[in-house]
Write a protein that holds these residues in place. Sequence first.
Motif, PDB file in Angstrom:
ATOM      1  N   ASP A  14       0.858  -1.186   0.000  1.00  0.00           N
ATOM      2  CA  ASP A  14       0.000   0.000   0.000  1.00  0.00           C
ATOM      3  C   ASP A  14       0.893   1.235   0.000  1.00  0.00           C
ATOM      4  O   ASP A  14       1.701   1.423   0.914  1.00  0.00           O
ATOM      5  CB  ASP A  14      -0.900  -0.003   1.244  1.00  0.00           C
ATOM      6  CG  ASP A  14      -1.734   1.255   1.328  1.00  0.00           C
ATOM      7  OD1 ASP A  14      -2.702   1.374   0.557  1.00  0.00           O
ATOM      8  OD2 ASP A  14      -1.389   2.132   2.155  1.00  0.00           O
ATOM      9  N   LYS A  15       0.759   2.043  -1.028  1.00  0.00           N
ATOM     10  CA  LYS A  15       1.637   3.202  -1.201  1.00  0.00           C
ATOM     11  C   LYS A  15       1.610   4.141   0.001  1.00  0.00           C
ATOM     12  O   LYS A  15       2.645   4.633   0.440  1.00  0.00           O
ATOM     13  CB  LYS A  15       1.253   3.951  -2.470  1.00  0.00           C
ATOM     14  CG  LYS A  15       2.135   5.135  -2.743  1.00  0.00           C
ATOM     15  CD  LYS A  15       1.760   5.867  -3.999  1.00  0.00           C
ATOM     16  CE  LYS A  15       2.529   7.141  -4.012  1.00  0.00           C
ATOM     17  NZ  LYS A  15       2.982   7.691  -5.145  1.00  0.00           N
ATOM     18  N   ASP A  16       0.424   4.392   0.556  1.00  0.00           N
ATOM     19  CA  ASP A  16       0.325   5.307   1.696  1.00  0.00           C
ATOM     20  C   ASP A  16       1.056   4.759   2.919  1.00  0.00           C
ATOM     21  O   ASP A  16       1.737   5.505   3.632  1.00  0.00           O
ATOM     22  CB  ASP A  16      -1.134   5.597   2.036  1.00  0.00           C
ATOM     23  CG  ASP A  16      -1.829   6.402   0.952  1.00  0.00           C
ATOM     24  OD1 ASP A  16      -1.153   7.170   0.227  1.00  0.00           O
ATOM     25  OD2 ASP A  16      -3.062   6.272   0.820  1.00  0.00           O
ATOM     26  N   ALA A  17       0.922   3.466   3.159  1.00  0.00           N
ATOM     27  CA  ALA A  17       1.621   2.840   4.283  1.00  0.00           C
ATOM     28  C   ALA A  17       3.130   2.923   4.083  1.00  0.00           C
ATOM     29  O   ALA A  17       3.880   3.222   5.020  1.00  0.00           O
ATOM     30  CB  ALA A  17       1.184   1.388   4.446  1.00  0.00           C
ATOM     31  N   PHE A  18       3.575   2.654   2.859  1.00  0.00           N
ATOM     32  CA  PHE A  18       5.011   2.723   2.581  1.00  0.00           C
ATOM     33  C   PHE A  18       5.530   4.148   2.761  1.00  0.00           C
ATOM     34  O   PHE A  18       6.576   4.362   3.382  1.00  0.00           O
ATOM     35  CB  PHE A  18       5.324   2.233   1.169  1.00  0.00           C
ATOM     36  CG  PHE A  18       6.781   2.377   0.832  1.00  0.00           C
ATOM     37  CD1 PHE A  18       7.712   1.512   1.374  1.00  0.00           C
ATOM     38  CD2 PHE A  18       7.219   3.398   0.004  1.00  0.00           C
ATOM     39  CE1 PHE A  18       9.070   1.651   1.094  1.00  0.00           C
ATOM     40  CE2 PHE A  18       8.573   3.545  -0.285  1.00  0.00           C
ATOM     41  CZ  PHE A  18       9.496   2.676   0.253  1.00  0.00           C
ATOM     42  N   GLU A  19       4.810   5.113   2.238  1.00  0.00           N
ATOM     43  CA  GLU A  19       5.264   6.508   2.344  1.00  0.00           C
ATOM     44  C   GLU A  19       5.343   6.966   3.800  1.00  0.00           C
ATOM     45  O   GLU A  19       6.270   7.690   4.170  1.00  0.00           O
ATOM     46  CB  GLU A  19       4.360   7.435   1.533  1.00  0.00           C
ATOM     47  CG  GLU A  19       4.571   7.312   0.030  1.00  0.00           C
ATOM     48  CD  GLU A  19       5.988   7.613  -0.420  1.00  0.00           C
ATOM     49  OE1 GLU A  19       6.621   8.566   0.083  1.00  0.00           O
ATOM     50  OE2 GLU A  19       6.492   6.880  -1.287  1.00  0.00           O
ATOM     51  N   ALA A  20       4.397   6.552   4.626  1.00  0.00           N
ATOM     52  CA  ALA A  20       4.431   6.918   6.042  1.00  0.00           C
ATOM     53  C   ALA A  20       5.669   6.331   6.715  1.00  0.00           C
ATOM     54  O   ALA A  20       6.375   7.023   7.466  1.00  0.00           O
ATOM     55  CB  ALA A  20       3.162   6.451   6.740  1.00  0.00           C
TER      56      ALA A  20
END
Length: 62
Positions: A14-20
């Motif tokens: 999940d891109k958002d999880a990775f970015e966080a």
Amino acid sequence: MMSALIDARPEWADKDAFEADRERILRYGTSIGMTTEELFRITDPDEILGLWTEAAARDAEV
């Protein structure tokens, strides 16, 4: 490299999880004296996961 990271931490698909978590890694890396340029040059998944583990452990202490 990304597939190795996702294998180790499936939630990073999940891109958002990775970015966080990437932000957490960058904050941690700079707090221990690494430059942003050094951090962005890291391509070894084990090194990235190690930084994430250290950052998470430090956050858990706070």
